[in-house]
Design a protein around this motif. Structure first.
Motif, PDB file in Angstrom:
ATOM      1  N   HIS A  10     -40.078 -14.968 -10.470  1.00  0.00           N
ATOM      2  CA  HIS A  10     -38.958 -14.124 -10.889  1.00  0.00           C
ATOM      3  C   HIS A  10     -38.700 -14.415 -12.364  1.00  0.00           C
ATOM      4  O   HIS A  10     -38.302 -15.525 -12.727  1.00  0.00           O
ATOM      5  CB  HIS A  10     -37.705 -14.413 -10.063  1.00  0.00           C
ATOM      6  CG  HIS A  10     -36.503 -13.649 -10.540  1.00  0.00           C
ATOM      7  ND1 HIS A  10     -36.344 -12.292 -10.298  1.00  0.00           N
ATOM      8  CD2 HIS A  10     -35.412 -14.036 -11.268  1.00  0.00           C
ATOM      9  CE1 HIS A  10     -35.214 -11.892 -10.853  1.00  0.00           C
ATOM     10  NE2 HIS A  10     -34.638 -12.923 -11.450  1.00  0.00           N
ATOM     11  N   ASP A  11     -38.956 -13.430 -13.209  1.00  0.00           N
ATOM     12  CA  ASP A  11     -38.744 -13.553 -14.659  1.00  0.00           C
ATOM     13  C   ASP A  11     -39.514 -14.747 -15.240  1.00  0.00           C
ATOM     14  O   ASP A  11     -38.944 -15.604 -15.913  1.00  0.00           O
ATOM     15  CB  ASP A  11     -37.250 -13.687 -14.990  1.00  0.00           C
ATOM     16  CG  ASP A  11     -36.473 -12.415 -14.712  1.00  0.00           C
ATOM     17  OD1 ASP A  11     -37.109 -11.364 -14.479  1.00  0.00           O
ATOM     18  OD2 ASP A  11     -35.233 -12.463 -14.727  1.00  0.00           O
ATOM     19  N   ASP A  39     -44.077 -10.821  -7.206  1.00  0.00           N
ATOM     20  CA  ASP A  39     -42.998 -10.568  -8.155  1.00  0.00           C
ATOM     21  C   ASP A  39     -41.707 -10.281  -7.397  1.00  0.00           C
ATOM     22  O   ASP A  39     -41.566  -9.245  -6.746  1.00  0.00           O
ATOM     23  CB  ASP A  39     -43.368  -9.386  -9.049  1.00  0.00           C
ATOM     24  CG  ASP A  39     -42.241  -9.025 -10.005  1.00  0.00           C
ATOM     25  OD1 ASP A  39     -41.464  -9.925 -10.371  1.00  0.00           O
ATOM     26  OD2 ASP A  39     -42.133  -7.838 -10.362  1.00  0.00           O
ATOM     27  N   SER A  42     -38.560  -9.020 -10.693  1.00  0.00           N
ATOM     28  CA  SER A  42     -38.317  -9.533 -12.049  1.00  0.00           C
ATOM     29  C   SER A  42     -37.742  -8.446 -12.950  1.00  0.00           C
ATOM     30  O   SER A  42     -38.055  -7.252 -12.811  1.00  0.00           O
ATOM     31  CB  SER A  42     -39.629 -10.057 -12.656  1.00  0.00           C
ATOM     32  OG  SER A  42     -40.093 -11.182 -11.950  1.00  0.00           O
ATOM     33  N   THR A  46     -42.972  -9.492 -16.102  1.00  0.00           N
ATOM     34  CA  THR A  46     -43.848 -10.157 -15.146  1.00  0.00           C
ATOM     35  C   THR A  46     -44.807  -9.171 -14.475  1.00  0.00           C
ATOM     36  O   THR A  46     -46.026  -9.373 -14.480  1.00  0.00           O
ATOM     37  CB  THR A  46     -43.027 -10.893 -14.070  1.00  0.00           C
ATOM     38  OG1 THR A  46     -42.350 -12.007 -14.673  1.00  0.00           O
ATOM     39  CG2 THR A  46     -43.924 -11.421 -12.964  1.00  0.00           C
ATOM     40  N   ALA A  47     -44.293  -8.102 -13.898  1.00  0.00           N
ATOM     41  CA  ALA A  47     -45.143  -7.158 -13.161  1.00  0.00           C
ATOM     42  C   ALA A  47     -46.163  -6.453 -14.065  1.00  0.00           C
ATOM     43  O   ALA A  47     -47.360  -6.456 -13.751  1.00  0.00           O
ATOM     44  CB  ALA A  47     -44.288  -6.141 -12.407  1.00  0.00           C
ATOM     45  N   LEU A  62     -51.335  -8.451  -7.106  1.00  0.00           N
ATOM     46  CA  LEU A  62     -49.900  -8.357  -7.366  1.00  0.00           C
ATOM     47  C   LEU A  62     -49.196  -7.765  -6.155  1.00  0.00           C
ATOM     48  O   LEU A  62     -49.563  -6.697  -5.669  1.00  0.00           O
ATOM     49  CB  LEU A  62     -49.625  -7.488  -8.592  1.00  0.00           C
ATOM     50  CG  LEU A  62     -48.144  -7.196  -8.921  1.00  0.00           C
ATOM     51  CD1 LEU A  62     -47.407  -8.496  -9.258  1.00  0.00           C
ATOM     52  CD2 LEU A  62     -48.039  -6.201 -10.069  1.00  0.00           C
ATOM     53  N   ARG A  64     -45.206  -6.839  -4.967  1.00  0.00           N
ATOM     54  CA  ARG A  64     -43.876  -6.690  -5.571  1.00  0.00           C
ATOM     55  C   ARG A  64     -42.820  -6.504  -4.485  1.00  0.00           C
ATOM     56  O   ARG A  64     -42.982  -5.707  -3.562  1.00  0.00           O
ATOM     57  CB  ARG A  64     -43.854  -5.502  -6.527  1.00  0.00           C
ATOM     58  CG  ARG A  64     -44.868  -5.597  -7.655  1.00  0.00           C
ATOM     59  CD  ARG A  64     -44.682  -4.487  -8.675  1.00  0.00           C
ATOM     60  NE  ARG A  64     -43.418  -4.640  -9.393  1.00  0.00           N
ATOM     61  CZ  ARG A  64     -42.976  -3.774 -10.307  1.00  0.00           C
ATOM     62  NH1 ARG A  64     -43.695  -2.697 -10.584  1.00  0.00           N
ATOM     63  NH2 ARG A  64     -41.837  -3.980 -10.926  1.00  0.00           N
TER      64      ARG A  64
END
Length: 239
Positions: A10-11, A39, A42, A46-47, A62, A64
């Motif tokens: 996260h971030d 993710d 965020s 990030t993504a 990835l 999300r």
């Protein structure tokens, strides 16, 4: 051993490139077959950063979450998406050292345990965070008798099937050793390196985490006392 590596984030856009570089530098025999970046909604880059990196790294994936759901939810989402029978987790902030992953793999192979947990040595976090963590670990270990002095360490390796059969709740990542033991699994622990966060600051406050941890602790204790795992394991067929 083939394993998937999950990174809940996260971030953490500034911390991910060096961390992923260290993971790629692991010996080929102990490198994960895939890296799943989860993710957790965020607000930074990030993504899109990871999406750009996927083109150059076919092992990178990835996942999300549409809304901020916490580390346990991010971990579980990664475990469900994982393709390997074994799964490792590592924090995205760089405090865990990827160089310790081969040692976790070797201990899993040698011991036959279902979960290998890291025990952070030489903690680099603030004094207040260390004291809060030590108190929480002491209370949890005395109540649950899980023989783990650092259950919140983000560096772990476990059987995917074992984790998927555990009860899922927010905060479960801090109780994985006890939950695995309650389910009838075996756990082992190994000292690992602890490093200072490279960029940004922690997303967790000591007081809020401690209060929620106490509530979760009594829930896990109830589960331990009511578990049928031992009775089921003792069952035998025949007269």
């Amino acid at each position: 051993m083939q394993y998937s590596l999950i990174i809940p984030a996260h971030d953490e856009a500034d911390n991910l490139p060096p961390l992923l570089g260290e993971i790629r530098d692991l010996p080929e025999s102990h490198r994960p077959i895939e890296i799943i970046l989860v993710d957790d909604a965020s607000r930074d880059r990030t993504a899109p950063l990871v999406a750009d990196m996927i083109a150059a790294d076919p092992t990178l994936r990835l996942v999300r979450l549409p809304a901020r759901s916490g580390q346990s939810a991010a971990m579980l989402a990664g475990v469900r998406a994982a393709r390997a029978d074994w799964v490792a987790t590592i924090d995205a902030d760089g405090e865990n050292d990827p160089a310790d992953l081969p040692r976790l793999v070797d201990l899993a192979l040698a011991s036959g345990a279902d979960l290998i947990g890291g025990l952070r040595q030489g903690r680099k976090s603030s004094w207040s965070k260390q004291m809060a963590s030590r108190l929480a670990n002491d209370v949890r270990r005395n109540v649950l008798k899980d023989e783990c002095s650092d259950s919140a360490c983000g560096l772990k390796l476990f059987r995917r099937a074992m984790l998927l059969q555990l009860p899922a709740f927010n905060g479960m990542h801090r109780f994985l050793p006890a939950l695995v033991q309650i389910a009838g699994g075996q756990t082992r622990f190994i000292a690992v390196n602890d490093r200072p966060r490279r960029h940004g600051r922690s997303h967790y406050g000591n007081l809020g985490r401690a209060a929620q941890g106490l509530v979760d602790l009594w829930g896990v204790l109830w589960l331990k006392r009511r578990s049928l795992a031992k009775a089921v394991r003792a069952a035998k067929e025949g007269p």
